[in-house]
Design a protein around this motif. Structure first.
Motif, PDB file in Angstrom:
ATOM      1  N   LEU B 143       0.880  -1.184  -0.111  1.00  0.00           N
ATOM      2  CA  LEU B 143      -0.045  -0.064  -0.148  1.00  0.00           C
ATOM      3  C   LEU B 143       0.976   1.177   0.078  1.00  0.00           C
ATOM      4  O   LEU B 143       1.829   1.197   0.602  1.00  0.00           O
ATOM      5  N   ASP B 144       0.320   2.308  -0.701  1.00  0.00           N
ATOM      6  CA  ASP B 144       1.371   3.483  -0.831  1.00  0.00           C
ATOM      7  C   ASP B 144       0.540   4.704   0.200  1.00  0.00           C
ATOM      8  O   ASP B 144      -0.732   4.212   0.619  1.00  0.00           O
ATOM      9  N   ASN B 145       1.314   5.424   0.378  1.00  0.00           N
ATOM     10  CA  ASN B 145       0.805   6.548   1.300  1.00  0.00           C
ATOM     11  C   ASN B 145       1.330   8.060   0.765  1.00  0.00           C
ATOM     12  O   ASN B 145       2.085   8.024  -0.025  1.00  0.00           O
ATOM     13  N   ARG B 146       0.466   8.919   1.244  1.00  0.00           N
ATOM     14  CA  ARG B 146       0.891  10.494   0.847  1.00  0.00           C
ATOM     15  C   ARG B 146       0.751  11.210   2.276  1.00  0.00           C
ATOM     16  O   ARG B 146       0.231  10.678   3.508  1.00  0.00           O
ATOM     17  N   SER B 147       1.468  12.313   2.121  1.00  0.00           N
ATOM     18  CA  SER B 147       1.148  13.155   3.351  1.00  0.00           C
ATOM     19  C   SER B 147       0.110  14.374   3.283  1.00  0.00           C
ATOM     20  O   SER B 147      -0.332  14.689   2.171  1.00  0.00           O
ATOM     21  N   PHE B 148      -0.410  14.635   4.172  1.00  0.00           N
ATOM     22  CA  PHE B 148      -1.522  15.797   4.474  1.00  0.00           C
ATOM     23  C   PHE B 148      -1.058  16.799   5.172  1.00  0.00           C
ATOM     24  O   PHE B 148       0.106  16.843   6.223  1.00  0.00           O
ATOM     25  N   GLY B 149      -1.746  17.862   5.197  1.00  0.00           N
ATOM     26  CA  GLY B 149      -1.482  19.181   6.196  1.00  0.00           C
ATOM     27  C   GLY B 149      -1.196  18.854   7.498  1.00  0.00           C
ATOM     28  O   GLY B 149      -2.176  18.148   8.311  1.00  0.00           O
ATOM     29  N   GLY B 150      -0.524  19.738   8.132  1.00  0.00           N
ATOM     30  CA  GLY B 150      -0.458  19.706   9.772  1.00  0.00           C
ATOM     31  C   GLY B 150       0.167  18.541  10.414  1.00  0.00           C
ATOM     32  O   GLY B 150       0.518  18.406  11.665  1.00  0.00           O
ATOM     33  N   VAL B 151       0.834  17.567   9.434  1.00  0.00           N
ATOM     34  CA  VAL B 151       1.672  16.495   9.935  1.00  0.00           C
ATOM     35  C   VAL B 151       3.053  16.337   9.130  1.00  0.00           C
ATOM     36  O   VAL B 151       2.916  16.951   8.260  1.00  0.00           O
ATOM     37  N   LEU B 152       3.843  15.568   9.770  1.00  0.00           N
ATOM     38  CA  LEU B 152       5.115  15.398   9.458  1.00  0.00           C
ATOM     39  C   LEU B 152       5.539  14.013   8.906  1.00  0.00           C
ATOM     40  O   LEU B 152       6.668  13.641   8.823  1.00  0.00           O
ATOM     41  N   VAL B 153       4.429  12.834   8.853  1.00  0.00           N
ATOM     42  CA  VAL B 153       4.811  11.802   8.437  1.00  0.00           C
ATOM     43  C   VAL B 153       3.621  11.548   7.309  1.00  0.00           C
ATOM     44  O   VAL B 153       2.808  12.149   7.116  1.00  0.00           O
ATOM     45  N   SER B 154       4.019  10.504   6.525  1.00  0.00           N
ATOM     46  CA  SER B 154       3.165   9.986   5.518  1.00  0.00           C
ATOM     47  C   SER B 154       2.182   8.893   6.090  1.00  0.00           C
ATOM     48  O   SER B 154       2.669   7.836   6.024  1.00  0.00           O
ATOM     49  N   ARG B 155       1.057   9.036   6.448  1.00  0.00           N
ATOM     50  CA  ARG B 155       0.251   8.125   7.092  1.00  0.00           C
ATOM     51  C   ARG B 155      -1.148   8.204   6.396  1.00  0.00           C
ATOM     52  O   ARG B 155      -2.153   7.355   6.811  1.00  0.00           O
ATOM     53  N   THR B 156      -1.254   8.762   5.196  1.00  0.00           N
ATOM     54  CA  THR B 156      -2.612   8.939   4.532  1.00  0.00           C
ATOM     55  C   THR B 156      -2.686   7.729   3.410  1.00  0.00           C
ATOM     56  O   THR B 156      -1.969   7.722   2.365  1.00  0.00           O
ATOM     57  N   PHE B 157      -3.650   6.814   3.405  1.00  0.00           N
ATOM     58  CA  PHE B 157      -3.894   5.784   2.438  1.00  0.00           C
ATOM     59  C   PHE B 157      -4.938   6.517   1.532  1.00  0.00           C
ATOM     60  O   PHE B 157      -5.843   7.271   1.829  1.00  0.00           O
ATOM     61  N   TYR B 158      -4.959   5.957   0.241  1.00  0.00           N
ATOM     62  CA  TYR B 158      -5.708   6.780  -0.948  1.00  0.00           C
ATOM     63  C   TYR B 158      -6.165   5.843  -1.833  1.00  0.00           C
ATOM     64  O   TYR B 158      -5.317   5.008  -2.127  1.00  0.00           O
ATOM     65  N   ALA B 159      -7.038   6.157  -2.821  1.00  0.00           N
ATOM     66  CA  ALA B 159      -7.468   5.702  -3.838  1.00  0.00           C
ATOM     67  C   ALA B 159      -7.684   6.566  -5.220  1.00  0.00           C
ATOM     68  O   ALA B 159      -8.723   7.257  -4.861  1.00  0.00           O
ATOM     69  N   LYS B 160      -6.653   6.958  -5.824  1.00  0.00           N
ATOM     70  CA  LYS B 160      -6.724   8.031  -6.700  1.00  0.00           C
ATOM     71  C   LYS B 160      -7.261   9.373  -5.918  1.00  0.00           C
ATOM     72  O   LYS B 160      -6.941   9.420  -4.606  1.00  0.00           O
TER      73      LYS B 160
END
Lengths: 248, 671
Positions: B143-160
């Motif tokens: 599984l891939d992750n991306r980062s989101f606002g307000g944090v310093l880690v990449s913990r966001t899972f996504y489907a396009k």
């Protein structure tokens, strides 16, 4: 711009419907098609007439609620959009626009441009799921690697919004693009393989029961699909169905 | 001692939830078959709750106003869902997700609830993958992750850019399995118009069949409200047209306290409005801020030239641009939390630097990202001395793979190509952190009445971090409510079927019918939208991105006057016994006209700036944080829970003091 609208009016499922002409003026090219319909309805309400009923909700092309057959095309003349994303810049001043509901035996009209698409839900009840309990105690999400290619292809099938444009565009009112997309999403993923045989048989049986027609490979559904669901999904479903019948 | 009991279990934070689950009362499977539960709303929270409760064996009835549960507005969430999986090995943990969420919420949420949320977050990903949700994967198949606002880690899972859609379809598929088994009976195209209380407990609802107009009675041993947020009080928002607060407001009027209504999230990256006819605003996912840089021109002459069409944004050199987020917040740059990014855009536009005709737009520019990816790709493909065009082509392909559907959506709406010219964006109302007050069990102040998802107030404090709404909705529905409601229902096994031919149902049905008949017979002179737009303008002008005491007092008076006028002059065409969209809207706007006033009252009472609530009177006056929001922990570290007393303006405030044992309260600094 100023436009003439020819709109299907039908007061309820039993009533006989007819096309009625309306004029709208000062429509901005930046409006969405549904905002133009809002202008018409505000005008009708202020005149004490009954507004035109139409389905809509998210207005950003993802909920699949909006429908309308505009100038003979599901979701109108633009490609890759739902009616709520269709913009008036696709039309010219003085145009006459014909607006009808999605028509199919399995989509009876409820009122004006609103149709009943619950047949789609019933097809999903028949097998549109993987039988896994929602306990949270499944295996770790990374336990089964899935190739990026398969995951992307499953995602492409899964983007179907269930609007019914495929059915409305098909001369046979076939739902095979819709059903094919769901069958494909699960067929492409290892999680879906366990129940693959029952799933495709049950979903196809329900699809036939609802009165949808068969596919004769015209491809209108793919052209009109706002999410670009590919015909390959129908081929994959046919393959799954055939092999299920042999194995099953 | 406050009348509010949060029922947070004793013991160390890290074991509270586990201990709680080990000690609650359970219902045996045979008894579950005799217990009915009503779930109102079928988005991520309601859909997942309904599926899980049915799977456990309860008889579930679901209600949604759309023609199918799959269309609930969770479907529109784009960017992703957070989970503390630490698949990236970048230092993430349950504690860090908990900490980020409390900090992002500006220290106005309940520690125990947030910790539990972080704790179950990883299960959500496991669950969704097992259900066949096609999350994005990398080339190794993981599984891939991306980062989101307000944090310093990449913990966001996504489907396009369609994560909400895929998660909702997952919950819907779990519902379908239970519908097929007869454990869920779905009532689609139905709207809940009141809750029915018997001896103080929620025992059912009154619903209207939106196709036939029939008023129906439904009884149950518990009622769950999962009807989403109240962003449409502003008329224009990123919510769906039908999103409404009616279920939440009706239960408020029947005794459920309403918490923190002033906490509203104004999302920084939405497509700016273009005219008065506009019916809704469209969000561009926050994930775009991973690669997009936000700017306005440095010089006023350039602003004017751009507005007049004499210059294009691409004509401006780097020196002539003000990347104001990078300038003001070097540590987080374009990835500051939503409330900070939104206020910064407003600040520039109020100062006159807005880049479109309305003066309310800033640029979100992908040129540097396209360049950066292009150079990287040229290297990967061993292309030496790649031309400028080639680099652009390679880079644009990467950007397209990441955000293609968002770029297409932008182009269809604005008629400009965001690969060639920067996007224009402006903040818009997106999410409401406030909502129905609930305890640790997610029960409201009415016994047997639960509230989950965006409709409750619980986990996001004064500001929600990106990709946390989907997490909360599914956590509540799949993994929290099914336990907590069981504890309550274990005392209901001897109750038996609940009758609907009782005076309580008679009375609730009568009040629903009275309101419907009033609207149909009023024959006034203005449409429902006329009032909704007026309300929206008051809310945006006086209860929007920044608020002050004077404006809020005016807002309260103006909304009250508008409501009185509405009840005199609103016009609803058609009849009550047919599909009647205007009648549906009238009921919803009537509730917004009350909620809006309570919103302003709450904002007036909270004389501090925190998260999405910014009071002009409460800012830092000097130092490094000059001009930034100033929180007041001494006087305002509490949840405001309002009790209905007949008129929104007469609502009585109850305070739930917030205790922070794990986290030290600090000023949020993203500098």
């Amino acid at each position: 711009m100023n436009l003439t609208l020819k709109i299907w009016r039908q007061s309820n499922a039993q009533a006989k419907g007819k096309m009625v002409d309306y004029k709208v003026t000062e429509i901005s090219e930046h409006m969405s098609f549904l905002e133009m319909m809002d202008v018409l309805n505000e005008q009708l309400i202020n005149k004490g007439e009954e507004p035109v009923a139409f389905d809509h909700d998210c207005r950003e092309g993802i909920c699949g609620m909006c429908s309308m057959f505009i100038n003979g095309e599901a979701h109108g003349p633009d490609r890759g959009v739902t009616t709520c994303q269709l913009h008036m810049r696709m039309f010219k001043d003085g145009d006459t626009i014909t607006i009808e509901p999605f028509r199919a035996k399995a989509f009876p009209v409820i009122k004006d441009l609103v149709v009943d698409r619950s047949s789609f839900d019933r097809i999903q009840h028949a097998g549109g799921y993987i039988s896994v309990n929602t306990s949270g105690n499944t295996q770790d999400a990374n336990a089964i690697p899935i190739s990026k290619h398969a995951a992307d292809e499953a995602m492409d099938a899964a983007t179907c919004i269930g609007c019914g444009a495929c059915v409305a565009s098909c001369k046979n009112a076939s739902a095979m693009l819709f059903v094919g997309a769901k069958v494909s999403q699960y067929a492409l993923l290892p999680q879906g393989k366990v129940e693959a045989i029952d799933r495709v048989q049950n979903m196809v049986a329900q699809m036939d029961l609802e009165g949808f027609g068969n596919c004769t490979n015209t491809g209108a559904c793919e052209v009109e699909c706002p999410k670009g669901i590919s015909l390959e999904n129908i081929a994959r479903m046919n393959r799954e169905f055939l092999s299920a019948n042999i194995k099953g | 001692m406050s009348v509010l009991d949060s029922k947070v279990p004793k013991g160390p934070l890290k074991t509270k939830w586990t201990d709680y689950k080990n000690h609650i009362d359970l219902v045996n499977p045979a008894n579950k078959r005799n217990i009915d539960v009503i779930v109102v709303g079928t988005g991520l929270a309601g859909g997942s709750a309904a599926a899980t409760l049915a799977e456990l064996g309860y008889n579930v009835k679901t209600f949604c106003y759309q023609d199918s549960p799959r269309r609930a507005h969770s479907i529109a969430a784009q960017g992703g869902i957070n989970a503390a999986k630490n698949y990236q090995g970048d230092g993430d943990s349950t504690y860090r997700l908990f900490y980020d969420t409390v900090k992002g919420g500006d220290y106005r949420s309940r520690e125990a609830n947030v910790y539990r949320l972080a704790e179950v977050s990883a299960n959500i990903i496991d669950q969704c993958v097992a259900q066949g949700v096609p999350f994005a994967r990398d080339y190794g198949g993981l599984l891939d992750n991306r980062s989101f606002g307000g944090v310093l880690v990449s913990r966001t899972f996504y489907a396009k850019g369609q994560t909400g859609q895929q998660l909702l379809l997952g919950a819907y598929s779990a519902m379908n399995r239970q519908i097929a088994r007869g454990k869920i009976t779905p009532f689609n195209r139905h709207e809940m118009l009141d809750v029915v209380k018997v001896n103080g407990k929620a025992r059912g609802i009154i619903a209207r069949n939106l196709v036939t107009g029939e008023i129906e009675r439904h009884s149950a041993h518990a009622v769950v409200i999962a009807s989403g947020g109240y962003g449409n009080v502003y008329f224009l928002s990123t919510n769906a047209m039908g999103s409404n607060a009616t279920a939440a407001w009706k239960i408020h009027k029947k005794g459920a306290y309403f918490a923190n209504p002033c906490y509203t999230q104004i999302h920084p990256t939405c497509i700016p409005r273009s005219g008065d006819y506009q019916s809704k605003l469209t969000l561009m996912s926050e994930s775009l801020r991973n690669d997009g840089r936000i700017w306005v021109p440095k010089n006023m002459e350039d602003v004017m030239a751009i507005r007049e069409g004499k210059k294009k944004p691409t004509d401006l050199s780097e020196d002539e641009r003000d990347y104001y987020l990078e300038r003001r917040y070097p540590a987080f740059g374009n990835l500051v939390p939503r409330d900070v990014a939104s206020r910064a855009a407003k600040e520039r536009c109020d100062a006159g630097y807005g880049v479109n005709a309305t003066g309310e737009a800033v640029y979100l520019d992908f040129a540097s990202a396209i360049q950066r990816y292009g150079v990287e790709q040229a290297k990967i493909h061993n292309i030496e001395n790649a031309s400028k065009d080639k680099i652009y082509e390679l880079g644009a392909a990467i950007v397209k793979a990441k955000y293609g559907n968002l770029f297409q959506m932008y182009e269809k709406i604005v008629d400009q190509d965001p690969y060639k010219t920067p996007m224009m964006i402006y903040p818009a109302v997106h999410y409401t952190m406030g909502g129905v007050w609930v305890d640790y069990n997610l029960m409201t102040t009415v016994e047997g009445l639960y509230c989950i998802g965006e409709a409750n107030f619980s986990d996001h404090g004064a500001n929600r971090l990106g990709a946390s709404a989907l997490m909360q909705g599914l956590a509540d529905g799949y993994f929290v409510l099914p336990y907590t409601i069981g504890d309550y229902l274990s005392h209901e096994i001897r109750t038996g079927k609940i009758a609907t031919d009782t005076p309580e149902f008679d009375e609730a049905e009568k009040s629903v019918n009275d309101q419907i008949n009033f609207f149909i017979n009023n024959k006034g002179s203005h449409s429902v939208d006329y009032y909704h737009k007026k309300l929206g303008k008051i809310m945006w002008d006086k209860c929007g991105m920044s608020r002050n005491a004077e404006g809020l007092k005016e807002a309260m008076a103006e909304i009250k006057a508008l409501r009185e006028d509405f009840y005199k002059n609103v016009s609803v065409p058609g009849t009550a016994t047919e599909l009647n969209a205007e009648l549906e809207k009238a009921g919803r706007v009537a509730d917004f006209l009350e909620l809006g006033e309570l919103f302003a009252k709450d904002a007036l009472a909270r004389e501090e700036s925190c998260g999405g609530h910014f009071r002009e009177e409460s800012v830092e006056l000097d130092g490094e944080q000059e001009g930034e929001a100033k929180r007041n922990d001494v006087d305002f570290a509490f949840v405001s829970a309002w009790e209905y007393k007949g008129e929104p303006g007469d609502a009585v405030l109850h305070k739930e003091e917030l205790e922070f044992n794990e986290i030290e309260l600090k000023q949020r600094s993203y500098k």
